[in-house]
Design an enzyme around this catalytic site. Structure first.
Site, PDB file in Angstrom:
ATOM      1  N   ARG A  69       1.028  -1.325   0.081  1.00 32.02           N
ATOM      2  CA  ARG A  69       0.082   0.348  -0.131  1.00 32.02           C
ATOM      3  C   ARG A  69       0.751   1.114  -0.051  1.00 32.02           C
ATOM      4  O   ARG A  69       1.543   1.579   0.884  1.00 32.02           O
ATOM      5  CB  ARG A  69      -1.247  -0.376   1.060  1.00 32.02           C
ATOM      6  CG  ARG A  69      -1.858   0.915   0.995  1.00 32.02           C
ATOM      7  CD  ARG A  69      -2.475   1.272   2.635  1.00 32.02           C
ATOM      8  NE  ARG A  69      -3.206   2.435   2.577  1.00 32.02           N
ATOM      9  CZ  ARG A  69      -2.969   3.045   3.627  1.00 32.02           C
ATOM     10  NH1 ARG A  69      -2.928   3.101   4.578  1.00 32.02           N
ATOM     11  NH2 ARG A  69      -3.486   4.667   3.799  1.00 32.02           N
ATOM     12  N   HIS A 113      -3.347  11.035   0.929  1.00 30.30           N
ATOM     13  CA  HIS A 113      -2.593  10.756   2.011  1.00 30.30           C
ATOM     14  C   HIS A 113      -2.158  12.064   2.711  1.00 30.30           C
ATOM     15  O   HIS A 113      -0.874  12.188   3.083  1.00 30.30           O
ATOM     16  CB  HIS A 113      -1.854  10.292   1.393  1.00 30.30           C
ATOM     17  CG  HIS A 113      -1.287   8.982   3.067  1.00 30.30           C
ATOM     18  ND1 HIS A 113      -1.045   7.438   3.578  1.00 30.30           N
ATOM     19  CD2 HIS A 113      -0.968   9.433   5.033  1.00 30.30           C
ATOM     20  CE1 HIS A 113      -0.857   7.560   4.894  1.00 30.30           C
ATOM     21  NE2 HIS A 113      -0.625   8.665   5.382  1.00 30.30           N
ATOM     22  N   GLU A 158      -7.633   8.028   6.033  1.00 32.03           N
ATOM     23  CA  GLU A 158      -7.752   8.683   7.446  1.00 32.03           C
ATOM     24  C   GLU A 158      -7.714  10.225   7.792  1.00 32.03           C
ATOM     25  O   GLU A 158      -7.476  11.535   7.880  1.00 32.03           O
ATOM     26  CB  GLU A 158      -6.684   9.318   8.841  1.00 32.03           C
ATOM     27  CG  GLU A 158      -6.080   7.811   8.947  1.00 32.03           C
ATOM     28  CD  GLU A 158      -4.385   7.699   9.612  1.00 32.03           C
ATOM     29  OE1 GLU A 158      -4.509   6.429  10.541  1.00 32.03           O
ATOM     30  OE2 GLU A 158      -3.718   8.980   9.786  1.00 32.03           O
ATOM     31  N   ASN A 281      -7.050   1.567  10.039  1.00 30.31           N
ATOM     32  CA  ASN A 281      -5.843   1.856  10.803  1.00 30.31           C
ATOM     33  C   ASN A 281      -6.024   2.182  12.387  1.00 30.31           C
ATOM     34  O   ASN A 281      -7.048   2.302  12.594  1.00 30.31           O
ATOM     35  CB  ASN A 281      -5.051   2.948  10.415  1.00 30.31           C
ATOM     36  CG  ASN A 281      -5.252   3.479   8.761  1.00 30.31           C
ATOM     37  OD1 ASN A 281      -4.644   2.418   8.111  1.00 30.31           O
ATOM     38  ND2 ASN A 281      -4.887   4.490   8.476  1.00 30.31           N
ATOM     39  N   TYR A 283      -3.750   1.818  15.860  1.00 23.81           N
ATOM     40  CA  TYR A 283      -2.292   2.164  16.263  1.00 23.81           C
ATOM     41  C   TYR A 283      -3.546   1.588  18.071  1.00 23.81           C
ATOM     42  O   TYR A 283      -2.142   1.484  18.955  1.00 23.81           O
ATOM     43  CB  TYR A 283      -2.373   3.589  16.266  1.00 23.81           C
ATOM     44  CG  TYR A 283      -1.861   4.217  15.531  1.00 23.81           C
ATOM     45  CD1 TYR A 283      -0.232   2.995  14.612  1.00 23.81           C
ATOM     46  CD2 TYR A 283      -2.003   4.088  13.923  1.00 23.81           C
ATOM     47  CE1 TYR A 283       0.126   2.961  13.535  1.00 23.81           C
ATOM     48  CE2 TYR A 283      -1.912   3.869  12.760  1.00 23.81           C
ATOM     49  CZ  TYR A 283      -0.176   3.681  12.578  1.00 23.81           C
ATOM     50  OH  TYR A 283       0.255   3.424  11.380  1.00 23.81           O
ATOM     51  N   GLU A 343      -3.134  -0.241   8.554  1.00 18.76           N
ATOM     52  CA  GLU A 343      -2.349  -0.126   8.615  1.00 18.76           C
ATOM     53  C   GLU A 343      -2.168   0.115  10.653  1.00 18.76           C
ATOM     54  O   GLU A 343      -3.023  -0.285  11.194  1.00 18.76           O
ATOM     55  CB  GLU A 343      -2.318   1.663   9.293  1.00 18.76           C
ATOM     56  CG  GLU A 343      -1.439   2.686   7.766  1.00 18.76           C
ATOM     57  CD  GLU A 343      -1.785   4.337   8.265  1.00 18.76           C
ATOM     58  OE1 GLU A 343      -1.024   4.198   9.296  1.00 18.76           O
ATOM     59  OE2 GLU A 343      -1.995   4.664   7.342  1.00 18.76           O
TER      60      GLU A 343
END
Length: 438
Positions: A69, A113, A158, A281, A283, A343
């Site tokens: 990606r 992005h 995002e 994504n 985290y 991600e």
């Protein structure tokens, strides 16, 4: 086929910002303004991927990935954000796609992005409705060149983070601190996404996805004020960018605004164009308490405690990924398309040893535990079809400059020497033992 890959972004790795007709992006402007990035770092050179892409593709091939990606730099393809196309910019991505395919790696491009052409920002950026239409035009240009060889496209990365950090808080490009007045930037990104879905499909794209940053939201206590604040944060971070796409309606935004003047008839039908996948994504989770008196937002982020942290100070909570994925399935049911974890990764203080190796055992533990959490979610019935590590290379980490290292490959930014870390070797061995079904 289950996609095992890594992820990168154009401004974070490419460099070559003045080469072959590339125009300026908001990050070129922002990073050169004093005080905007740590130590004044910029992405002018970054990982020099624009010149070293063959070396980087070879690293992916050796690693055993079956997907990669990356993002296409809008100002490299269309320097002014509209109008003339820069053929040399498209040629770069043409060569990259062909090399990836020759190496057995599926290219998975993201069209946006965060590197909006500066020319569009000068006309309002994502606060302007015009940018949504210009984004669809650019999507058609990119797919017109590459869709014959690229099966899966991601429109945006995002949009929450770009809206919140770039337009509400001012810590990312374009550096505007509009607080809740930044909500039109959310809507115009979503509208641009929806318009781009149609443009991509018309240009021959077979599969289209959107990537959202999502977080499990936890109230700091059972107190009603904390619970209400957590619900408000969940609306802003998660539901604002998922509900319109999956359900065709905005959640209750009354905690932030009573003015939805940016919403026009037909917009939600465009935004809710069917998707082939939703990129997620992940985290860490978020812990929310009620705001203090006079606070400008209806919540306070009080942080997750009781867990180890990354070099970024983010808590390491692997089961949060399972919690997030199963929560999305519960919330959206049959409206939820297949999931790609687009991600997942961690920053560490990676320093080569005297022998030249980089021993990042913490990253190995992070990846191993998060992959296991993803598999637990799959065992509970969540349809997950890919996992992408952030990131292939140490890179320009936005406002943190070169101080946060997320890569499987260490980059000496003075020499551009690439050194695979211990996590690279671990992932190579792991992938060699996988089949493409899981």
């Amino acid at each position: 086929m289950f996609l095992w890959g890594t992820a990168t972004a154009a401004y974070q790795i490419e460099g070559g910002v003045h080469e072959d007709g590339r125009g300026a992006s908001i990050w070129d402007t922002f990073s050169h303004e004093p005080g905007r990035t740590r130590d004044g770092h910029t992405g002018d050179v970054a990982c020099d991927h624009y010149h070293r892409w063959r070396e980087d593709v070879a690293l992916m091939s050796d690693l055993g990935l079956n997907a990669y990606r990356f993002s296409i730099a809008w100002p490299r393809v269309q320097p002014g954000g509209s109008g003339a196309v820069n053929e040399k910019g498209l040629d770069f991505y043409d060569r990259l796609v062909d090399a990836l395919l020759a190496a057995g790696v599926q290219p998975v491009p993201t069209l946006f992005h965060w590197d909006l052409p500066q020319a569009l920002q000068d006309r309002g950026g994502w606060m302007s409705r015009e940018s949504a239409g210009r984004f669809a035009d650019y999507a058609a240009i990119a797919a017109g060149r590459l869709a014959d060889r690229v099966p899966l496209w991601i429109t945006m990365n995002e949009p929450f983070v770009h809206m919140a950090f770039g337009y509400a808080l001012g810590v990312h490009a374009p550096g505007q601190a509009l607080m809740t007045d930044a909500l039109p930037a959310a809507h115009h990104q979503l509208l641009g996404h929806g318009l781009a879905v149609g443009a991509l499909r018309a240009a021959g794209a077979r599969q289209v996805a959107l990537t959202n940053n999502c977080t499990p939201v936890r109230a700091a206590s059972a107190d009603e004020a904390d619970v209400k604040a957590a619900e408000a944060y969940d609306v802003l971070h998660n539901r604002l960018f998922n509900d319109p796409v999956l359900l065709g309606a905005y959640p209750d935004l009354s905690a932030y605004t009573a003015d939805l003047g940016f919403l026009q008839d037909g917009d939600l039908d465009v935004i809710a164009a069917p998707l082939d996948a939703l990129g997620i994504n992940y985290y860490h989770p978020t812990r929310i308490a009620a705001p203090a008196d006079g606070a400008g937002l209806p919540f306070t982020d009080v942080g997750i405690t009781g867990h180890p942290t990354t070099a970024f100070g983010w808590p390491v909570v692997p089961d949060g990924l399972r919690e997030l994925l199963t929560g999305l399935r519960s919330r959206y049911g049959p409206a939820l398309p297949p999931i790609l974890v687009t991600e997942n990764g961690c920053s560490q203080d990676d320093v080569p040893t005297e022998h030249g190796t980089v021993e990042d055992d913490g990253r190995i533990a992070f990846l191993e535990s998060h992959i296991e959490a993803m598999r637990r979610a799959m065992a509970e019935g969540v349809d997950v079809r890919g996992y992408f590590v952030w990131s292939l290379l140490d890179n320009f980490e936005w406002a943190e400059g070169y101080h946060q290292r997320f890569g499987l490959v260490h980059v000496d930014f003075a020499t551009q020497r690439r050194t695979p870390k211990a996590s690279y070797a671990w992932l190579k061995q792991f992938l060699a033992g996988q089949n493409t079904d899981t």
